[in-house]
Design a protein around this motif. Sequence first.
Motif, PDB file in Angstrom:
ATOM      1  N   LYS A   1     202.834  31.153  31.820  1.00  0.00           N
ATOM      2  CA  LYS A   1     202.723  32.583  32.073  1.00  0.00           C
ATOM      3  C   LYS A   1     203.804  33.347  31.315  1.00  0.00           C
ATOM      4  CE  LYS A   1     199.424  31.943  35.023  1.00  0.00           C
ATOM      5  NZ  LYS A   1     198.048  32.333  34.705  1.00  0.00           N
ATOM      6  N   ALA A   2     203.413  34.493  30.793  1.00  0.00           N
ATOM      7  CA  ALA A   2     204.379  35.321  30.083  1.00  0.00           C
ATOM      8  C   ALA A   2     205.173  36.149  31.069  1.00  0.00           C
ATOM      9  CB  ALA A   2     203.650  36.238  29.112  1.00  0.00           C
ATOM     10  N   HIS A   3     206.364  36.513  30.686  1.00  0.00           N
ATOM     11  CA  HIS A   3     207.131  37.441  31.487  1.00  0.00           C
ATOM     12  C   HIS A   3     207.979  38.310  30.566  1.00  0.00           C
ATOM     13  CE1 HIS A   3     209.994  34.127  30.845  1.00  0.00           C
ATOM     14  NE2 HIS A   3     210.930  35.053  30.945  1.00  0.00           N
ATOM     15  N   VAL A   4     208.300  39.482  31.020  1.00  0.00           N
ATOM     16  CA  VAL A   4     209.133  40.383  30.242  1.00  0.00           C
ATOM     17  C   VAL A   4     210.582  40.084  30.559  1.00  0.00           C
ATOM     18  CG1 VAL A   4     209.744  42.784  29.824  1.00  0.00           C
ATOM     19  CG2 VAL A   4     207.365  42.164  30.208  1.00  0.00           C
TER      20      VAL A   4
ATOM     21  N   ASP B   1     205.534  54.189  24.018  1.00  0.00           N
ATOM     22  CA  ASP B   1     206.679  55.040  24.326  1.00  0.00           C
ATOM     23  C   ASP B   1     207.870  54.765  23.422  1.00  0.00           C
ATOM     24  OD1 ASP B   1     207.509  52.587  25.234  1.00  0.00           O
ATOM     25  OD2 ASP B   1     207.663  53.170  27.343  1.00  0.00           O
ATOM     26  N   GLY B   2     207.709  53.848  22.457  1.00  0.00           N
ATOM     27  CA  GLY B   2     208.794  53.525  21.541  1.00  0.00           C
ATOM     28  C   GLY B   2     209.673  52.392  21.980  1.00  0.00           C
ATOM     29  N   ASN B   3     209.505  51.923  23.210  1.00  0.00           N
ATOM     30  CA  ASN B   3     210.294  50.796  23.692  1.00  0.00           C
ATOM     31  C   ASN B   3     209.717  49.477  23.197  1.00  0.00           C
ATOM     32  OD1 ASN B   3     212.220  52.246  25.147  1.00  0.00           O
ATOM     33  ND2 ASN B   3     210.906  52.376  26.959  1.00  0.00           N
ATOM     34  N   TYR B   4     210.593  48.483  23.121  1.00  0.00           N
ATOM     35  CA  TYR B   4     210.196  47.142  22.720  1.00  0.00           C
ATOM     36  C   TYR B   4     210.381  46.203  23.899  1.00  0.00           C
ATOM     37  CZ  TYR B   4     210.336  48.846  17.909  1.00  0.00           C
ATOM     38  OH  TYR B   4     210.105  49.537  16.756  1.00  0.00           O
ATOM     39  N   ARG B   5     209.470  45.252  24.019  1.00  0.00           N
ATOM     40  CA  ARG B   5     209.570  44.264  25.099  1.00  0.00           C
ATOM     41  C   ARG B   5     209.565  42.868  24.499  1.00  0.00           C
ATOM     42  NH1 ARG B   5     208.238  46.307  30.350  1.00  0.00           N
ATOM     43  NH2 ARG B   5     207.608  48.502  30.254  1.00  0.00           N
ATOM     44  N   SER B   6     210.468  42.048  25.001  1.00  0.00           N
ATOM     45  CA  SER B   6     210.549  40.660  24.548  1.00  0.00           C
ATOM     46  C   SER B   6     209.825  39.773  25.553  1.00  0.00           C
ATOM     47  CB  SER B   6     212.021  40.231  24.443  1.00  0.00           C
ATOM     48  OG  SER B   6     212.120  38.885  24.066  1.00  0.00           O
ATOM     49  N   VAL B   7     208.784  39.087  25.096  1.00  0.00           N
ATOM     50  CA  VAL B   7     207.946  38.258  25.958  1.00  0.00           C
ATOM     51  C   VAL B   7     208.257  36.785  25.696  1.00  0.00           C
ATOM     52  CG1 VAL B   7     205.589  37.764  26.669  1.00  0.00           C
ATOM     53  CG2 VAL B   7     206.166  40.014  25.745  1.00  0.00           C
ATOM     54  N   SER B   8     208.379  36.012  26.771  1.00  0.00           N
ATOM     55  CA  SER B   8     208.803  34.615  26.636  1.00  0.00           C
ATOM     56  C   SER B   8     207.727  33.644  27.093  1.00  0.00           C
ATOM     57  CB  SER B   8     210.073  34.371  27.471  1.00  0.00           C
ATOM     58  OG  SER B   8     211.106  35.227  27.068  1.00  0.00           O
ATOM     59  N   ALA B   9     207.699  32.487  26.429  1.00  0.00           N
ATOM     60  CA  ALA B   9     206.943  31.306  26.872  1.00  0.00           C
ATOM     61  C   ALA B   9     205.518  31.649  27.284  1.00  0.00           C
ATOM     62  CB  ALA B   9     207.675  30.622  28.017  1.00  0.00           C
TER      63      ALA B   9
ATOM     64  N   ASN C   1     215.712  50.704  21.224  1.00  0.00           N
ATOM     65  CA  ASN C   1     215.575  50.615  19.777  1.00  0.00           C
ATOM     66  C   ASN C   1     215.659  49.147  19.405  1.00  0.00           C
ATOM     67  OD1 ASN C   1     215.536  53.515  18.920  1.00  0.00           O
ATOM     68  ND2 ASN C   1     217.447  53.494  20.081  1.00  0.00           N
ATOM     69  N   GLY C   2     214.543  48.474  19.560  1.00  0.00           N
ATOM     70  CA  GLY C   2     214.557  47.026  19.491  1.00  0.00           C
ATOM     71  C   GLY C   2     214.292  46.487  18.113  1.00  0.00           C
ATOM     72  N   PRO C   3     214.096  45.187  18.022  1.00  0.00           N
ATOM     73  CA  PRO C   3     213.782  44.533  16.757  1.00  0.00           C
ATOM     74  C   PRO C   3     212.378  44.892  16.302  1.00  0.00           C
ATOM     75  CG  PRO C   3     213.595  43.004  18.577  1.00  0.00           C
ATOM     76  CD  PRO C   3     214.152  44.263  19.147  1.00  0.00           C
TER      77      PRO C   3
ATOM     78  N   GLU D   1     209.074  33.033  22.008  1.00  0.00           N
ATOM     79  CA  GLU D   1     209.574  34.398  22.180  1.00  0.00           C
ATOM     80  C   GLU D   1     208.832  35.318  21.221  1.00  0.00           C
ATOM     81  OE1 GLU D   1     212.556  36.628  24.407  1.00  0.00           O
ATOM     82  OE2 GLU D   1     212.340  34.461  24.312  1.00  0.00           O
ATOM     83  N   LEU D   2     208.527  36.548  21.681  1.00  0.00           N
ATOM     84  CA  LEU D   2     207.809  37.499  20.834  1.00  0.00           C
ATOM     85  C   LEU D   2     208.198  38.918  21.244  1.00  0.00           C
ATOM     86  CD1 LEU D   2     205.501  37.946  18.681  1.00  0.00           C
ATOM     87  CD2 LEU D   2     203.980  38.251  20.638  1.00  0.00           C
ATOM     88  N   THR D   3     208.319  39.814  20.266  1.00  0.00           N
ATOM     89  CA  THR D   3     208.652  41.207  20.539  1.00  0.00           C
ATOM     90  C   THR D   3     207.422  42.082  20.342  1.00  0.00           C
ATOM     91  OG1 THR D   3     210.933  40.879  19.832  1.00  0.00           O
ATOM     92  CG2 THR D   3     210.126  43.137  19.900  1.00  0.00           C
ATOM     93  N   LEU D   4     207.143  42.937  21.346  1.00  0.00           N
ATOM     94  CA  LEU D   4     206.035  43.887  21.285  1.00  0.00           C
ATOM     95  C   LEU D   4     206.591  45.303  21.277  1.00  0.00           C
ATOM     96  CD1 LEU D   4     205.005  41.340  23.153  1.00  0.00           C
ATOM     97  CD2 LEU D   4     203.000  42.771  23.440  1.00  0.00           C
ATOM     98  N   ARG D   5     205.905  46.209  20.566  1.00  0.00           N
ATOM     99  CA  ARG D   5     206.286  47.618  20.582  1.00  0.00           C
ATOM    100  C   ARG D   5     205.263  48.397  21.394  1.00  0.00           C
ATOM    101  NH1 ARG D   5     205.905  52.705  18.360  1.00  0.00           N
ATOM    102  NH2 ARG D   5     207.903  53.706  17.816  1.00  0.00           N
TER     103      ARG D   5
END
Length: 489
Positions: A227-230, A270-278, A236-238, A263-267
């Motif tokens: 399962k993914a989680h934030v 709203d301009g924020n970035y979220r890092s999603v794991s596993a 101002n992320g990668p 690991e993966l970064t989503l935009r």
Amino acid sequence: MQKIGTSTTTANSLGEFTEGSPGAGVAATLIKAAWLNAVQRELIRLIEGAGLSLDATDDSQLLKAVQSLLTAANTWQKLGNKPSTVEGFGITDAPTKSELALALSYLASKKDVAGLLPTSGGKLTGSIVLDNGSIDSPEISWQTPGFDIRVDAVGKTLRFFAFNDGVTTYPFALDVVNKAATFFGNTAWHAGNFNPQDKANKATSLAGYGITDGATKKELSDGLATKAHVSTIFNNGPIAGASSRLKLTADGNSCTVYVNFEELTLRHNDGNYRSVSAWGGSVNLLASGANGLDTGAVVASRWYSIWMIEAPGVAFALLASLSDTAPVMPPGYTGKARLGYVRTDNTANRFVLPFIQQGKKAQYMPGSANLPAFPVIVAGVQGTTNPIVLVPVSVAAHVPPGALSVSLTSHCANAPTSTVFIHPNGSLTGDYYAPTPLNHVAYSIQSVGAPGYYVATSMPIEMCLQGQSIYVVINSPSNGITVNGWELY
């Protein structure tokens, strides 16, 4: 009602009609006016008794009279001579008005029952005391069909007990003196009487305590692994799509693409970035919406971009799209990152060509029916070597639009001066056999060996793309170039 024997002597011994027997000297029964008039009067009284007037033209009055009397007999209000008392109806288990008045008068004279609540409920301003003079108090009961639960006090213990289909149980008891409670005969644990270390047979697992809705450590670990989680939110992320251990695969036998990453970064919008794991999952190009195609139906021989998308706080999913910049997002999804590209075959199945992508680098995986070998991008004589004339060859059918570089293999036959040139932009000029160097670096391959012993040669090439074409010279009909894969930005 007269019998015929009342008006004549010719009736039989029962006073009934007889046809007589001349041979035996028995006369037939004579019908007399007296008997006929008696019958007529009986019928008239029945019709008039039913409230009807005689009508010489209506031969159904007797039937109507009987029907009217039957209806009247079934209507309580029309019955005559009805009793008007409880005793008249033979009822023995109901009080009369006088008996009820006497009982109410008696109750009103008792101080402890004055102001009784009505059966529909009400409010008491004082206390109700149940005391029969023993240590086992009277009971309060609540009842439903087949079930009866009661409360009473025995000594200094308040208890609930129930009768359920003939079985007696004790759901709850409260011992006021010892400050102890029991549920169905089991002592309740509390801070004053429970110390797990004092329990010789204490359980060491959820199952040991009979807990069925709790997750074990292994179940929790296994669940988190899929399962993914934030883990982090950046203002101002990668770069969206930045990943660790990203992997995409397809086997060539379906329209399904499998994805997993560490690991993966989503935009997000709203301009924020979220890092999603596993996370791991799949997308089927025959499906629609989340974990399917964004819009329309899958088409043969087309490039589809594969995206990771997120509905914040709700779900993660994959999405396939013909657009490599703006997929049509399903309702509620606001975050996205492009992971890679896949190519559908040219059959009616429109299966995805087999490939594997690790990170940003992808490679075809020949062996399926729709890709038995690496794709041939060009073969046979192309351009000239003296002077050098390059021919453009499109890579669009074999490399996605977002490719940084292409992985090729050039093949030379076993013939003298068998040559393949590959150049990224077509600016190569000069004479391959001239003693002066060529004016640009190019990839070239030539068969090797002594005359009569030339050996066919293949060489892998990694070339940064400067457009959707490469430029080649091939001087033998047996030479060619195949595509191995690509690398994304």
